[in-house]
Design a protein around this motif. Structure first.
Motif, mmCIF file in Angstrom:
data_model
loop_
_atom_site.group_PDB
_atom_site.id
_atom_site.type_symbol
_atom_site.label_atom_id
_atom_site.label_comp_id
_atom_site.label_asym_id
_atom_site.label_seq_id
_atom_site.Cartn_x
_atom_site.Cartn_y
_atom_site.Cartn_z
ATOM 1 N N LEU A 99 0.850 -1.185 0.000
ATOM 2 C CA LEU A 99 0.000 0.000 0.000
ATOM 3 C C LEU A 99 0.887 1.237 0.000
ATOM 4 C CD1 LEU A 99 -2.889 1.135 0.230
ATOM 5 C CD2 LEU A 99 -2.558 1.192 2.695
ATOM 6 N N PHE A 100 0.630 2.135 -0.931
ATOM 7 C CA PHE A 100 1.456 3.333 -1.049
ATOM 8 C C PHE A 100 1.186 4.256 0.143
ATOM 9 C CE2 PHE A 100 2.807 7.420 -2.589
ATOM 10 C CZ PHE A 100 3.886 7.138 -3.416
ATOM 11 N N GLY A 101 2.234 4.673 0.822
ATOM 12 C CA GLY A 101 2.079 5.645 1.906
ATOM 13 C C GLY A 101 1.318 5.093 3.094
ATOM 14 N N GLY A 113 -12.380 16.473 3.893
ATOM 15 C CA GLY A 113 -11.974 16.234 2.511
ATOM 16 C C GLY A 113 -10.483 15.958 2.375
ATOM 17 N N ILE A 114 -9.684 16.478 3.299
ATOM 18 C CA ILE A 114 -8.222 16.337 3.134
ATOM 19 C C ILE A 114 -7.776 14.891 3.349
ATOM 20 C CG2 ILE A 114 -5.985 17.126 3.952
ATOM 21 C CD1 ILE A 114 -7.375 19.790 4.660
ATOM 22 N N VAL A 141 -6.297 12.279 0.550
ATOM 23 C CA VAL A 141 -5.035 11.545 0.702
ATOM 24 C C VAL A 141 -5.246 10.066 0.403
ATOM 25 C CG1 VAL A 141 -3.358 10.770 2.409
ATOM 26 C CG2 VAL A 141 -3.978 13.179 2.281
ATOM 27 N N MET A 184 -7.590 8.682 -1.453
ATOM 28 C CA MET A 184 -7.827 8.469 -2.894
ATOM 29 C C MET A 184 -6.494 8.394 -3.632
ATOM 30 S SD MET A 184 -11.080 8.285 -3.631
ATOM 31 C CE MET A 184 -10.733 8.261 -5.367
ATOM 32 N N PHE A 185 -5.630 9.368 -3.371
ATOM 33 C CA PHE A 185 -4.362 9.411 -4.106
ATOM 34 C C PHE A 185 -3.482 8.219 -3.741
ATOM 35 C CE2 PHE A 185 -5.397 14.059 -4.297
ATOM 36 C CZ PHE A 185 -5.609 14.077 -5.663
ATOM 37 N N ASN A 186 -3.527 7.798 -2.474
ATOM 38 C CA ASN A 186 -2.727 6.648 -2.088
ATOM 39 C C ASN A 186 -3.186 5.384 -2.811
ATOM 40 O OD1 ASN A 186 -0.960 7.948 -0.445
ATOM 41 N ND2 ASN A 186 -1.975 7.423 1.460
ATOM 42 N N MET A 194 -4.587 5.296 -5.727
ATOM 43 C CA MET A 194 -4.161 5.394 -7.126
ATOM 44 C C MET A 194 -2.661 5.114 -7.243
ATOM 45 S SD MET A 194 -6.381 8.649 -8.383
ATOM 46 C CE MET A 194 -5.765 8.686 -10.048
ATOM 47 N N ALA A 195 -1.893 5.658 -6.301
ATOM 48 C CA ALA A 195 -0.448 5.445 -6.371
ATOM 49 C C ALA A 195 -0.099 3.982 -6.133
ATOM 50 C CB ALA A 195 0.258 6.330 -5.346
ATOM 51 N N VAL A 254 -13.139 2.687 -5.601
ATOM 52 C CA VAL A 254 -12.366 3.931 -5.683
ATOM 53 C C VAL A 254 -13.040 4.898 -6.662
ATOM 54 C CG1 VAL A 254 -10.134 4.931 -6.241
ATOM 55 C CG2 VAL A 254 -10.249 2.730 -5.100
ATOM 56 N N LEU A 292 -15.347 8.131 -5.065
ATOM 57 C CA LEU A 292 -14.924 9.490 -5.430
ATOM 58 C C LEU A 292 -16.146 10.388 -5.642
ATOM 59 C CD1 LEU A 292 -12.650 11.474 -6.459
ATOM 60 C CD2 LEU A 292 -13.318 10.720 -8.733
#
Lengths: 413, 561, 208
Positions: free
Chosen positions: B287-289, B331-332, B336, B338-340, B342-343, B363, B367
């Motif tokens: 898992l990214f991040g 939302g923040i 984070v 969502m982007f993780n 995707m990454a 995902v 969104l």
């Protein structure tokens, strides 16, 4: 490039189909949404502000939506499994993680600031000296009643209960009163304890409060024979459904008439459960809370006829709790209101007018036993102005007030 | 591995009665987990059927059924889906998976665990039993706003015991989930295998941990509100919530949403955790991040306690700027995440079986749920959209395509671990696509209807241009999605008995500890545990990564009790 | 079970007072989280009380001359007495926990007995209070919150008493010693909580 195996070709076909399904579906949705991606054009200043804010949020959201969805589809196609080798084991990257924490933070901060400015603008009450049209909106299961009062006048409508436990007085315009001053009303003396919206908390000698008589001539409000409030076009819900088709028609729904270009203060309250005063073209709603009266300020900019509907679930006939908004140019509105508040025919109607108008005699009796009604209601049957403007004539025998009206009771008995 | 697979008890000597008794009296977290999932699935089918009734009513203007019936339908649809489907099904997977993921023998309090299950079943059946009584089930909406819900006289809402049964049922469910939450907290804090530090815990366990905190701290507040409402209806005469008798209707809303907003995260965090397990496995990447993801989860959990009033922006009784700010903040961490995700897919080796399809579908569609949430966070926009179908679309994108997709992903992902057989992939693909298409057909039009001003919870609507068409699309979509659900049901029943056998411990090449034992695991869960030096000990061991790069094959001592 | 040899661990005085120096068992952790949830439950009730009281024009008495807490408090020492008694009963409960940590089962039983007597007396006094209160639950927010707050607190006292009585009886079966005493420690924690809640409820109902 070597010839791909049949299995791989089949896989590619599958991916292509799946990807086009997803993209097609999203595009289709977006296309259909294009027709209705926005709320209706606003007909009020506040509504225009809200709509502009909506547009900002929408375009930001649309950008995020397109970028992220496209990114996911791209990732899904580009990095689909081709062989059994282990991809690079990336655990994270400080830089990009900070980046995508900061970017949403900035977006969110911008949105907050803009929203706050818009909120502050639409929520702030207009200057005290700006002329304001005051309209009482009273919701009940399942109907709307609209009362009009002339604001900033030394007269107003009030009902006061004789129930010793009931220490609230409901008036159309609370701005006329100040806390801790004593006012004289025809029936008795009251002291204003505080003002909540347009509900006065008054002490009337219960619970040991000493009532001081105020020096004569000062700060005295004559509440009797107030200029009137009246009720406009209160339709019964059963009238608004076409029995053959079951279709809802808006013709017989109650109509609230508002002036164009002049600020209106809707004093919104409810007699029973929670309702919500909502006209889509205002892009604005405020709940009608029982036991409280709340103000909604609007300046309507377009003349016309708009739909409105209760937006908070309120029981069986919630779906049919409709109303209409009729926005008239200011001069026409004034003429309409003048006709509406014209004094009722004199003579015998003066005293029993209330009773004649009450819909439910038993409620009326109960009210009268407990409440001294101050201020005569205009009999809407005698109202001359309604039908001129396309609204239906008020059926005979319409109640002047919603049946079963009782003053909101205080927290403690 | 699987050295002791032969000793796993697979049959029962005592026959069917013995098997039944064994399940009814079990304190094994795996059996309890399966029972949770199955029971919640049955409730979910009922809730889905009710949604079809709702959608059928709305297929054209004009009322088909009585408003009282309709109100019961949408009230019970929501109550069932939230309290009896999404929450317990997530609890069920957590029950099954979390002790395995942290290398524990069982939950910290196995008997309390069983008690939670039975109280949950009792509460659910109690709530549904109202249909059998005069006056039917609760009809005040799942939010049960007084004075409608507090009225017993029959003049405001239909008189009957439905509302009381609803209240008692939800109190019972609250007790069950609070007890479950306590159990998860202690289990996760105290029962981890050696080497399993907090920052090596699988993401699903993390989300369950945060969820358990929310459950333990928020559910009792709901219980107090429910008790006050019950008192209002039975003796107190509305003094708490009915303004006509001195109460405050907004007090209920504050207490209710103080629970029910965290409840949204109670429902969505475990599916987020599931997706965070499934996406890396089928991307063959970590898992990214990971840490950022943990922080985001904890952050969402903390924020969830200060955003409740964003459900009440139009009541006029809320300090708007504060709740607007706190709501925007949500939302923040969500962004984070969502982007993780995707990454995590980026540069991976993505294998699209059904579990992965549902995870990616989650995902994509979550969104939309998140973005439409931003519209509501902007208070002035919420003034326009609150209580319209836009809200309905928004919450369903979060729950029906978010939480439910996560649950489906979990089903395909852990099914072989639970039953030793795979769910059928072909049926799974049909299931996914009918769900994906069906749910979008339902909820896109609802967003548009809301923008156009259609209020929610109405059984009939004005004949405005486009409304009927949009509602018809939604109704057709509901049936398409339901077909998918029925296919899934068939798939499950079929695969338990005749599905393709899963001979391996770790068919997906996953990394967490539940894949270090047999499929299905023995009663005592583990014969041996790999060394835990990251959040993917099994993957590390198999691929010689991390701690195993130099010391492969080393077998640390089994965890002691 | 976790290791019981905690000799070299740094001593946290607060922790060692409440639960001893050994690592906290699962049961004790469970009780800690349970008390968190109970705090939230009472927070809900008290929030309702404060909101209703804030909104009310006149709070107590509901009906003049019927039941006035302030008057009762001035005239009688009884409510204060039982408040002090309940809060003070945390001491014998904690002493019981101390005793069993040393393996002194007799001391533990004695402490529990004292607690049970005090708790029962407290509940009887609450019954007297309810009989004094000459109003029905539906008379208004004041009466309703009065009955609910005292009622739910009373139910928690009762629950605690049953818990302690159960442990007391178990001790006759030879249960509990210096190392196996989680239930006693948990009951002690719970009893402290019940006393603390009463301080809050009493302050709200009688003093505020």
């Amino acid at each position: 490039m070597p010839m791909p195996s049949p299995r791989r070709i089949r896989l590619r076909w599958r991916i292509a189909v799946a990807a086009s399904l997803v993209t097609g579906l999203l595009l289709l949705s977006a296309g259909v949404a294009g027709a209705q991606a926005f709320p209706p054009e606003a007909v009020s200043e506040e509504g225009s502000d809200i709509r502009n804010l909506y547009l900002l949020v929408f375009f930001l959201a649309a950008a995020v939506f397109v970028v992220v969805e496209a990114g996911i589809i791209w990732l899904a196609i580009k990095y689909r499994r081709r062989d059994d080798s282990l991809p690079p084991q990336i655990h994270g990257h400080r830089g990009v993680e900070v980046l995508w924490t900061v970017i949403p933070s900035i977006i969110v901060l911008v949105l907050f600031i803009v929203s706050f400015v818009v909120l502050d603008h639409i929520e702030s009450a207009p200057s005290k000296y700006e002329p304001v049209e005051v309209i009482d909106v009273t919701a009940q299961q399942w109907a709307w009643s609209f009362y009009y009062a002339t604001p900033m006048d030394a007269t107003t409508r009030a009902r006061i209960s004789d129930d010793p436990a009931d220490v609230r007085l409901r008036v159309s315009d609370g701005t006329l009163f100040e806390p801790f001053k004593t006012y004289r009303i025809d029936v008795e003396h009251i002291r204003v304890d505080s003002i909540e919206g347009n509900t006065l908390m008054v002490a009337r000698g219960v619970n040991g409060t000493v009532v001081q008589d105020h020096p004569a001539g000062e700060e005295i409000l004559r509440i009797t024979n107030g200029t009137e409030v009246s009720q406009d076009d209160r339709g019964e819900l059963t009238d608004s459904i076409d029995p053959s088709s079951g279709a809802v028609t808006t013709m017989n729904t109650p109509i609230v008439t508002v002036p164009v270009g002049k600020t209106v203060r809707f004093n919104i309250s409810s007699l029973d459960v929670i309702h919500s005063f909502y006209a889509p073209q205002f892009l604005y709603k405020l709940d009608a809370m029982p036991g409280r009266t709340q103000a909604l300020w609007l300046k309507v900019t377009d003349a016309g006829f708009f739909q409105g509907q209760c937006a908070e679930f309120c029981g069986r006939e919630h779906a049919r709790m409709l109303f209409s908004v009729r926005a008239l140019p200011l001069d026409e509105y004034d003429a309409w209101l003048a006709a509406l508040v014209a004094p009722p025919p004199p003579a015998e109607e003066a005293a029993p007018a209330d009773d004649a108008g009450e819909a439910a005699p038993e409620d009326d009796a109960a009210d009268d036993a407990g409440a001294a009604e101050i201020g005569a209601e205009t009999d809407p049957a005698a109202e001359p102005g309604t039908s001129r403007y396309g609204g239906p004539p008020a059926p005979a025998g319409l109640p002047t007030q919603p049946a079963g009206w009782t003053a909101p009771r205080a927290g403690a008995l | 591995m699987a050295t002791l697979a032969g000793t796993v008890p697979t049959g029962y000597a005592g026959g069917r009665a013995q098997v039944l008794l064994d399940w009814l009296t079990t304190v094994d977290h795996k059996k309890i987990g399966i029972m949770y999932v199955v029971a919640a699935g049955v409730f979910g089918l009922v809730g889905g059927a009710l949604s079809l009734v709702v959608r059928t009513e709305l297929i054209e203007t004009g009322a088909i059924m009585g408003a009282d019936t309709y109100n019961q339908m949408f009230t019970m649809h929501a109550s069932i889906m939230l309290f009896l489907f999404i929450m317990p099904v997530a609890t069920g997977f957590a029950n099954y998976v979390v002790p395995l993921q942290i290398g524990a023998l069982d939950m910290a309090f196995p008997r309390i665990n069983a008690l939670s299950l039975w109280i949950f079943l009792f509460g659910g059946i109690l709530m549904l039993s109202a249909f059998a009584f005069d006056g039917g089930a609760a009809a005040a909406g799942w939010t049960a706003y007084p004075p409608i819900s507090s009225n017993t006289a029959g003049n405001i809402q239909p008189a009957g015991v439905g509302m009381d049964l609803w209240l008692v049922g939800v109190i019972a469910l609250g007790v069950a989930s609070t007890a479950g939450g306590l159990n998860f907290l202690v289990t996760i804090f105290k029962m981890r295998a050696p080497g399993m530090t907090m920052f090596r815990m699988p993401m699903f366990t993390w989300t369950v941990l945060v969820t358990a905190f929310l459950v333990v701290l928020a559910t009792p507040v709901l219980a107090s509100a429910l008790i006050l409402l019950f008192a209002d209806r039975n003796g107190a005469g509305g003094v708490f919530f009915d303004p006509a008798t001195g109460g405050q209707s907004i007090l209920w809303q504050n207490l209710f949403w103080f629970y029910s907003h965290p409840a949204v995260y109670i429902m969505i965090l475990p599916p987020m955790g599931i997706v965070s397990e499934v996406l890396p496995v089928f991307s063959r990447k970590p898992l990214f991040g990971y840490r950022a993801f943990v922080m985001a989860t904890v952050g969402i959990g903390l924020l969830s306690f200060i955003v409740w009033a964003h459900h009440m922006f139009t009541t006029g009784g809320v300090f708007l700027p504060f709740f607007m700010a706190s709501t925007f903040l949500i939302g923040i961490p969500t962004g984070v995440k969502m982007f993780n995700w995707m990454a995590t897919m980026h540069k991976g080796s993505l294998h699209f079986n059904t579990a992965m399809l549902f995870a990616v579908g989650f995902v994509m569609l979550f969104l939309i749920g998140g973005i439409t949430g931003v519209f509501h966070a902007a208070v002035p926009v919420d003034f326009a959209l609150h209580d319209t179908y836009f809200v309905v679309g928004h919450l369903h994108y979060v729950l029906a395509t978010g939480a439910a997709f996560g649950i489906f992903a979990a089903s395909y992902f852990w099914f072989p671990k639970m039953f030793g057989r795979f769910l059928n992939e072909g049926l799974g693909k049909i299931h996914f696509w009918s769900m994906f298409i069906g749910t979008n057909m339902i909820f896109w039009p609802q967003l548009m209807l809301g923008l156009d001003g259609m209020p929610r919870r109405i059984n009939d609507y004005a004949d405005n241009p486009g409304w009927e068409l949009m509602n018809q699309i939604a109704t057709v979509g509901a049936f398409v999605a339901m077909v998918g659900a029925v296919i899934f049901l068939f798939n499950v029943v079929h695969s338990i008995y005749w599905g393709e056998k899963c001979e391996e411990d770790n068919p997906w090449d996953a990394g967490t500890l539940e894949w270090a034992t047999t499929s299905p695991p023995p009663v005592y869960n583990f014969d041996r545990l790999p060394r835990v030096r990251s959040e993917r000990p099994v993957f590390d061991e198999r691929h010689g990564l991390g701690a195993y790069a130099s010391s492969e094959g080393e077998s640390p001592p089994q965890t002691s009790s | 079970m976790a290791s019981r040899t905690a000799a070299r661990q740094p001593v946290n005085p607060l922790k060692s007072f409440f639960v001893g120096n050994e690592p906290m068992t699962n049961g004790l952790w469970g009780m800690v989280f349970f008390i968190f949830s109970e705090i939230m439950f009472f927070s809900g009730l008290i929030a309702a009380y404060l909101a209703l009281r804030e909104d009310a024009l006149e709070w107590a008495p509901l009906i003049e001359g019927v039941y006035d807490h302030h008057a009762i408090l001035e005239a009688e020492f009884r409510p204060v007495f039982f408040t002090i008694l309940l809060v003070a009963s945390s001491i014998p409960m904690q002493l019981a926990a101390f005793a069993i940590r040393k393996g002194n089962r007799g001391g533990m039983k004695l402490g529990m007995l004292v607690v049970m007597v005090i708790g029962t007396a407290f509940l009887l006094n609450q019954a007297v209070e309810w009989m004094h209160a000459d109003f029905a639950i539906g008379d208004g927010p004041y009466s309703a919150t009065f009955y609910l707050l005292t009622g739910f607190h009373g139910a928690h006292v009762l629950g605690g008493l049953l818990f302690i009585a159960f442990l007391w009886m178990r001790s006759y079966l030879g249960h509990f010693d210096a190392h196996r005493n989680t239930a006693v420690e948990a009951a002690t924690m719970y009893w402290h909580f019940v006393g603390a809640v009463w301080i809050l409820v009493f302050s709200l109902l009688f003093l505020a």
